[in-house]
Motif scaffolding. Structure first.
Motif, PDB file in Angstrom:
ATOM      1  N   VAL A  27       4.283 -15.518  -8.931  1.00 32.89           N
ATOM      2  CA  VAL A  27       3.055 -16.293  -9.127  1.00 32.89           C
ATOM      3  C   VAL A  27       1.833 -15.420  -8.849  1.00 32.89           C
ATOM      4  N   LEU A  28       1.893 -14.621  -7.791  1.00 31.74           N
ATOM      5  CA  LEU A  28       0.777 -13.724  -7.484  1.00 31.74           C
ATOM      6  C   LEU A  28       0.542 -12.734  -8.621  1.00 31.74           C
ATOM      7  N   ASP A  29       1.617 -12.198  -9.176  1.00 32.25           N
ATOM      8  CA  ASP A  29       1.482 -11.254 -10.293  1.00 32.25           C
ATOM      9  C   ASP A  29       0.746 -11.891 -11.461  1.00 32.25           C
ATOM     10  N   GLU A  30       0.998 -13.178 -11.685  1.00 33.79           N
ATOM     11  CA  GLU A  30       0.384 -13.872 -12.813  1.00 33.79           C
ATOM     12  C   GLU A  30      -1.055 -14.281 -12.525  1.00 33.79           C
ATOM     13  N   LYS A  31      -1.292 -14.840 -11.329  1.00 33.17           N
ATOM     14  CA  LYS A  31      -2.617 -15.388 -11.025  1.00 33.17           C
ATOM     15  C   LYS A  31      -3.557 -14.386 -10.354  1.00 33.17           C
ATOM     16  N   TYR A  32      -2.981 -13.472  -9.562  1.00 32.92           N
ATOM     17  CA  TYR A  32      -3.800 -12.534  -8.784  1.00 32.92           C
ATOM     18  C   TYR A  32      -3.208 -11.122  -8.878  1.00 32.92           C
ATOM     19  N   PRO A  33      -3.223 -10.531 -10.057  1.00 31.67           N
ATOM     20  CA  PRO A  33      -2.585  -9.225 -10.251  1.00 31.67           C
ATOM     21  C   PRO A  33      -3.215  -8.093  -9.437  1.00 31.67           C
ATOM     22  N   GLU A  34      -4.413  -8.319  -8.916  1.00 29.77           N
ATOM     23  CA  GLU A  34      -5.075  -7.271  -8.117  1.00 29.77           C
ATOM     24  C   GLU A  34      -4.522  -7.183  -6.705  1.00 29.77           C
ATOM     25  N   ILE A  35      -3.727  -8.143  -6.287  1.00 32.23           N
ATOM     26  CA  ILE A  35      -3.209  -8.169  -4.914  1.00 32.23           C
ATOM     27  C   ILE A  35      -1.898  -7.386  -4.824  1.00 32.23           C
ATOM     28  N   SER A  36      -1.845  -6.461  -3.889  1.00 32.39           N
ATOM     29  CA  SER A  36      -0.609  -5.705  -3.665  1.00 32.39           C
ATOM     30  C   SER A  36       0.187  -6.348  -2.542  1.00 32.39           C
ATOM     31  N   TYR A  37       1.490  -6.134  -2.571  1.00 37.23           N
ATOM     32  CA  TYR A  37       2.351  -6.724  -1.557  1.00 37.23           C
ATOM     33  C   TYR A  37       3.550  -5.823  -1.285  1.00 37.23           C
ATOM     34  N   THR A  38       4.112  -6.009  -0.114  1.00 37.58           N
ATOM     35  CA  THR A  38       5.320  -5.282   0.284  1.00 37.58           C
ATOM     36  C   THR A  38       6.078  -6.160   1.273  1.00 37.58           C
ATOM     37  N   SER A  39       7.189  -5.668   1.769  1.00 42.80           N
ATOM     38  CA  SER A  39       7.984  -6.471   2.707  1.00 42.80           C
ATOM     39  C   SER A  39       8.552  -5.610   3.820  1.00 42.80           C
ATOM     40  N   VAL A  40       8.846  -6.275   4.935  1.00 48.07           N
ATOM     41  CA  VAL A  40       9.456  -5.640   6.100  1.00 48.07           C
ATOM     42  C   VAL A  40      10.770  -6.367   6.374  1.00 48.07           C
ATOM     43  N   PRO A  41      11.886  -5.653   6.419  1.00 42.59           N
ATOM     44  CA  PRO A  41      13.179  -6.337   6.573  1.00 42.59           C
ATOM     45  C   PRO A  41      13.325  -7.031   7.918  1.00 42.59           C
ATOM     46  N   GLY A  42      14.167  -8.052   7.918  1.00 40.12           N
ATOM     47  CA  GLY A  42      14.491  -8.760   9.144  1.00 40.12           C
ATOM     48  C   GLY A  42      15.995  -8.936   9.270  1.00 40.12           C
ATOM     49  N   VAL A  43      16.448  -9.433  10.405  1.00 38.23           N
ATOM     50  CA  VAL A  43      17.877  -9.700  10.595  1.00 38.23           C
ATOM     51  C   VAL A  43      18.276 -10.827   9.648  1.00 38.23           C
ATOM     52  N   SER A  44      19.179 -10.544   8.725  1.00 43.83           N
ATOM     53  CA  SER A  44      19.571 -11.551   7.736  1.00 43.83           C
ATOM     54  C   SER A  44      20.598 -12.513   8.319  1.00 43.83           C
ATOM     55  N   SER A  45      20.787 -13.635   7.628  1.00 45.22           N
ATOM     56  CA  SER A  45      21.774 -14.621   8.080  1.00 45.22           C
ATOM     57  C   SER A  45      23.185 -14.041   8.092  1.00 45.22           C
ATOM     58  N   ILE A  46      23.468 -13.116   7.189  1.00 47.11           N
ATOM     59  CA  ILE A  46      24.816 -12.537   7.114  1.00 47.11           C
ATOM     60  C   ILE A  46      25.113 -11.695   8.345  1.00 47.11           C
ATOM     61  N   THR A  47      24.200 -10.791   8.698  1.00 44.23           N
ATOM     62  CA  THR A  47      24.450  -9.963   9.872  1.00 44.23           C
ATOM     63  C   THR A  47      24.361 -10.787  11.150  1.00 44.23           C
ATOM     64  N   ALA A  48      23.505 -11.816  11.165  1.00 38.92           N
ATOM     65  CA  ALA A  48      23.434 -12.688  12.336  1.00 38.92           C
ATOM     66  C   ALA A  48      24.729 -13.481  12.497  1.00 38.92           C
TER      67      ALA A  48
END
Length: 202
Positions: A101-122
């Motif tokens: 949705v951001l890509d479509e409505k707000y293409p000027e905004i950059s984004y990234t992610s930081v991993p977390g403990v997933s349900s599988i490893t938990a």
């Protein structure tokens, strides 16, 4: 900038140091409900609670995600917006749909992610289960991706997987270590390091 931060399975002490730093430094923190709000409460008292409904009504979900993007965009455009997600942002989460949705409505905004403990490893820790060998992880939908660990000959492995209909490949070598490399489909090396993961998608 928008950063999606994985906040783990429920215990506030299972957040990474990086997650806590970002939550504390953010101009505004957003959470997808009160469970996430309670998890980050030791680190941030003023998150904005967004609505991500658990429903089969795709139209309603799409409208809610659009409204959430409208709330996040002004912060992400001018400062640091942090979106906290239970588990890991890219593992069966809402982050991907929000990004579309951001890509479509707000293409000027950059984004990234930081991993977390997933349900599988938990799960393995909570249940006292040790996983070795091949495993299958699915939400019941059609299988569209597979992940291979410790791939020493990625180009050869990709050629094998192509026979089963896989066409897109990403090799991650030494993730978050010195010497990290990410290779796309047409860049796969003949050999790779022990610490490597190969993603194959259809």
């Amino acid at each position: 900038m928008l950063v999606a931060v994985g906040i783990g399975p429920g215990d506030p002490e299972l957040l990474t140091v990086k997650a806590v730093n970002l939550i504390e430094q953010a101009d505004q923190v957003f959470v997808p409900g009160t469970v996430a709000k309670d998890i980050i409460a030791p680190y941030r008292a003023d998150p904005v609670v967004l609505s991500f409904p658990m429903t089969a009504d795709e139209g309603y979900i799409t409208r809610c995600i659009g409204k959430n993007a409208d709330l996040i965009a002004p912060v992400a455009r001018d400062g640091l917006a942090v979106f906290c997600i239970l588990g890991d942002p890219n593992f069966y989460g809402t982050f991907g749909r929000l990004c579309a949705v951001l890509d479509e409505k707000y293409p000027e905004i950059s984004y990234t992610s930081v991993p977390g403990v997933s349900s599988i490893t938990a799960f393995t820790s909570a249940a006292g289960v040790t996983l070795n060998g091949g495993i299958e992880i699915t939400d019941g939908s059609e299988q569209t991706a597979t992940i291979r660990l410790k791939v020493r000959r990625p180009r050869e492995t990709a050629d094998e997987l192509r026979k089963s209909g896989y066409t897109r490949f990403i090799l991650a070598e030494k993730m978050y270590m010195d010497g990290q490399r990410i290779y796309q489909t047409d860049e796969l090396p003949e050999e790779s390091a022990y610490f490597s993961i190969l993603y194959a998608g259809k």
